[in-house]
Design a protein around this motif. Structure first.
Motif, PDB file in Angstrom:
ATOM      1  N   GLU A   1     -17.820  -4.889   2.249  1.00 51.01           N
ATOM      2  CA  GLU A   1     -18.890  -5.325   1.757  1.00 51.01           C
ATOM      3  C   GLU A   1     -18.764  -5.001   0.206  1.00 51.01           C
ATOM      4  N   ASP A   2     -17.787  -3.475  -0.464  1.00 53.09           N
ATOM      5  CA  ASP A   2     -17.245  -3.835  -1.186  1.00 53.09           C
ATOM      6  C   ASP A   2     -16.240  -4.678  -1.759  1.00 53.09           C
ATOM      7  N   LEU A   3     -15.600  -5.005  -0.781  1.00 53.97           N
ATOM      8  CA  LEU A   3     -14.068  -5.957  -0.375  1.00 53.97           C
ATOM      9  C   LEU A   3     -14.827  -7.193  -1.127  1.00 53.97           C
TER      10      LEU A   3
ATOM     11  N   LYS B   1       9.656  -6.880   7.545  1.00 54.41           N
ATOM     12  CA  LYS B   1       9.041  -5.354   7.726  1.00 54.41           C
ATOM     13  C   LYS B   1       7.549  -4.981   7.590  1.00 54.41           C
ATOM     14  N   PHE B   2       7.000  -3.976   8.165  1.00 58.46           N
ATOM     15  CA  PHE B   2       5.796  -3.823   7.956  1.00 58.46           C
ATOM     16  C   PHE B   2       4.248  -3.436   6.453  1.00 58.46           C
ATOM     17  N   VAL B   3       4.120  -3.815   6.572  1.00 55.58           N
ATOM     18  CA  VAL B   3       3.611  -3.484   5.082  1.00 55.58           C
ATOM     19  C   VAL B   3       1.659  -3.374   5.582  1.00 55.58           C
ATOM     20  N   PRO B   4       1.330  -2.453   5.419  1.00 55.73           N
ATOM     21  CA  PRO B   4      -0.397  -2.381   5.552  1.00 55.73           C
ATOM     22  C   PRO B   4      -0.602  -2.265   4.731  1.00 55.73           C
ATOM     23  N   HIS B   5      -1.642  -3.737   4.908  1.00 49.62           N
ATOM     24  CA  HIS B   5      -2.998  -4.636   4.022  1.00 49.62           C
ATOM     25  C   HIS B   5      -3.415  -5.033   4.773  1.00 49.62           C
ATOM     26  N   ILE B   6      -4.609  -5.605   3.425  1.00 51.65           N
ATOM     27  CA  ILE B   6      -6.173  -5.910   4.159  1.00 51.65           C
ATOM     28  C   ILE B   6      -6.119  -7.375   3.490  1.00 51.65           C
ATOM     29  N   THR B   7      -5.948  -9.098   3.698  1.00 57.18           N
ATOM     30  CA  THR B   7      -5.987 -10.285   2.917  1.00 57.18           C
ATOM     31  C   THR B   7      -7.254  -9.902   2.958  1.00 57.18           C
ATOM     32  N   LEU B   8      -6.803 -10.541   2.023  1.00 53.85           N
ATOM     33  CA  LEU B   8      -8.527 -10.597   0.238  1.00 53.85           C
ATOM     34  C   LEU B   8      -8.795 -12.627   0.445  1.00 53.85           C
ATOM     35  N   ALA B   9      -7.599 -13.207   0.682  1.00 54.18           N
ATOM     36  CA  ALA B   9      -7.447 -14.466   0.470  1.00 54.18           C
ATOM     37  C   ALA B   9      -6.292 -14.585   0.314  1.00 54.18           C
ATOM     38  N   ARG B  10      -6.054 -16.216   0.837  1.00 54.62           N
ATOM     39  CA  ARG B  10      -4.959 -17.152   1.449  1.00 54.62           C
ATOM     40  C   ARG B  10      -4.969 -18.541   0.475  1.00 54.62           C
TER      41      ARG B  10
ATOM     42  N   LEU C   1      -8.673  -1.657 -12.186  1.00 53.88           N
ATOM     43  CA  LEU C   1      -9.585  -0.971 -11.766  1.00 53.88           C
ATOM     44  C   LEU C   1     -10.557  -0.921 -10.539  1.00 53.88           C
ATOM     45  N   PHE C   2      -9.125  -0.787  -9.480  1.00 52.84           N
ATOM     46  CA  PHE C   2     -10.255  -0.381  -9.032  1.00 52.84           C
ATOM     47  C   PHE C   2     -10.165   0.706  -8.215  1.00 52.84           C
ATOM     48  N   MET C   3     -11.032   1.080  -7.601  1.00 55.89           N
ATOM     49  CA  MET C   3     -11.020   1.942  -6.869  1.00 55.89           C
ATOM     50  C   MET C   3     -10.934   2.605  -5.562  1.00 55.89           C
ATOM     51  N   SER C   4      -9.804   3.416  -5.331  1.00 57.16           N
ATOM     52  CA  SER C   4      -9.227   4.238  -3.907  1.00 57.16           C
ATOM     53  C   SER C   4     -10.546   4.516  -2.915  1.00 57.16           C
ATOM     54  N   ARG C   5      -9.914   4.119  -1.678  1.00 54.25           N
ATOM     55  CA  ARG C   5     -11.196   4.454  -0.608  1.00 54.25           C
ATOM     56  C   ARG C   5     -10.358   4.732   0.488  1.00 54.25           C
ATOM     57  N   THR C   6     -11.295   5.758   1.514  1.00 55.09           N
ATOM     58  CA  THR C   6     -10.494   6.187   2.280  1.00 55.09           C
ATOM     59  C   THR C   6     -11.800   5.816   4.139  1.00 55.09           C
ATOM     60  N   PHE C   7     -11.237   5.981   4.657  1.00 50.60           N
ATOM     61  CA  PHE C   7     -12.310   5.922   5.920  1.00 50.60           C
ATOM     62  C   PHE C   7     -11.399   6.270   6.957  1.00 50.60           C
ATOM     63  N   ILE C   8     -12.020   6.224   7.971  1.00 47.27           N
ATOM     64  CA  ILE C   8     -11.529   7.006   9.370  1.00 47.27           C
ATOM     65  C   ILE C   8     -11.018   5.697  10.691  1.00 47.27           C
ATOM     66  N   VAL C   9     -10.126   5.276  10.633  1.00 47.43           N
ATOM     67  CA  VAL C   9      -9.814   4.965  12.225  1.00 47.43           C
ATOM     68  C   VAL C   9     -10.190   5.334  13.207  1.00 47.43           C
ATOM     69  N   PRO C  10     -11.348   4.578  13.881  1.00 44.19           N
ATOM     70  CA  PRO C  10     -11.860   5.786  15.597  1.00 44.19           C
ATOM     71  C   PRO C  10     -10.567   5.215  16.314  1.00 44.19           C
ATOM     72  N   SER C  11     -10.395   3.543  16.351  1.00 40.49           N
ATOM     73  CA  SER C  11      -9.991   2.921  16.838  1.00 40.49           C
ATOM     74  C   SER C  11      -9.390   2.252  16.894  1.00 40.49           C
TER      75      SER C  11
ATOM     76  N   MET D   1     -11.441 -15.030   1.943  1.00 43.35           N
ATOM     77  CA  MET D   1     -11.554 -14.522   3.777  1.00 43.35           C
ATOM     78  C   MET D   1     -12.494 -14.067   3.513  1.00 43.35           C
ATOM     79  N   GLU D   2     -13.911 -14.606   4.868  1.00 48.95           N
ATOM     80  CA  GLU D   2     -14.935 -14.125   5.377  1.00 48.95           C
ATOM     81  C   GLU D   2     -14.775 -12.522   5.672  1.00 48.95           C
ATOM     82  N   PRO D   3     -16.087 -11.391   4.782  1.00 54.59           N
ATOM     83  CA  PRO D   3     -15.737 -10.317   4.931  1.00 54.59           C
ATOM     84  C   PRO D   3     -15.767  -9.536   6.213  1.00 54.59           C
ATOM     85  N   GLU D   4     -16.178 -10.649   7.638  1.00 54.54           N
ATOM     86  CA  GLU D   4     -16.559 -10.267   8.995  1.00 54.54           C
ATOM     87  C   GLU D   4     -15.051 -10.499   9.676  1.00 54.54           C
ATOM     88  N   ASP D   5     -14.267 -10.591   8.378  1.00 54.83           N
ATOM     89  CA  ASP D   5     -12.597 -11.338   9.096  1.00 54.83           C
ATOM     90  C   ASP D   5     -11.589 -10.107   8.171  1.00 54.83           C
TER      91      ASP D   5
END
Length: 179
Positions: A16-18, A116-125, A144-154, A31-35
């Motif tokens: 939702e934030d993104l 090369k693996f560059v970790p990212h989350i695509t927002l738009a093509r 002014l993008f605020m850094s965010r951290t989350f735990i990935v359980p899977s 991209m749709e947020p659920e994707d």
């Protein structure tokens, strides 16, 4: 033939934030947020047997939960921008998980990932008429993008239908990481 890839899901609150970053760039297909996801290993179109073998081998992955930190915004493509993304900090646990997925894909006979693996989350093509200047302006307005951290359980095995702009994506299987 299913089109598959492995990745990390983005928590709903963070999606939702993104999603609030969407808009303001005419050449973008958002991209749709659920994707939203972080791809670990793109596989592509494979036959059912290979897809099932990959799904089974992923159960052997034994890694701990991962802390994922979003660090900013960026674009791929330089003078010919192709996409806008959220940068993800490269941590040793994340890189080890991705390397394990690469080993599994090699084990089933797939070619090594050439990029090369560059970790990212695509927002738009971005369409071909996107300019480096328009993308730079869009990024500057969101500096002014605020850094965010989350735990990935899977992690998950995703499938998708071939489409323009990516998605929709379906989680085929979820694989827990140790706490």
């Amino acid at each position: 033939m299913p089109r598959i890839f492995t990745g990390l899901e983005v928590p709903e609150a963070l999606r939702e934030d993104l999603a609030r970053l969407r808009g303001g760039l005419m050449s973008a297909r958002w991209m749709e947020p659920e994707d939203y996801h972080l791809t670990l290993r793109f596989v592509g179109d494979v036959d059912e047997r290979t897809a099932n073998e990959i799904a089974d081998l992923l159960y052997a992955v034994r890694k701990r939960s991962i802390e994922v930190t979003l660090t900013g915004l960026g674009a791929f493509g330089g003078d010919r921008p192709r996409s806008i993304f959220v940068q993800v900090r490269q941590t040793q646990p994340l890189m080890e998980l991705q390397a394990e997925h690469e080993r599994i894909m090699r084990r089933v006979g797939l070619s090594p990932e050439p990029r090369k693996f560059v970790p990212h989350i695509t927002l738009a093509r971005l369409s071909r008429d996107a300019t480096a200047r328009s993308v730079a302006d869009w990024l500057a307005l969101r500096g002014l993008f605020m850094s965010r951290t989350f735990i990935v359980p899977s992690f998950a095995l995703f499938s998708s239908k071939e489409s323009v702009g990516g998605g929709p994506y379906l989680v085929e299987e979820t694989y827990p990481l140790a706490a």
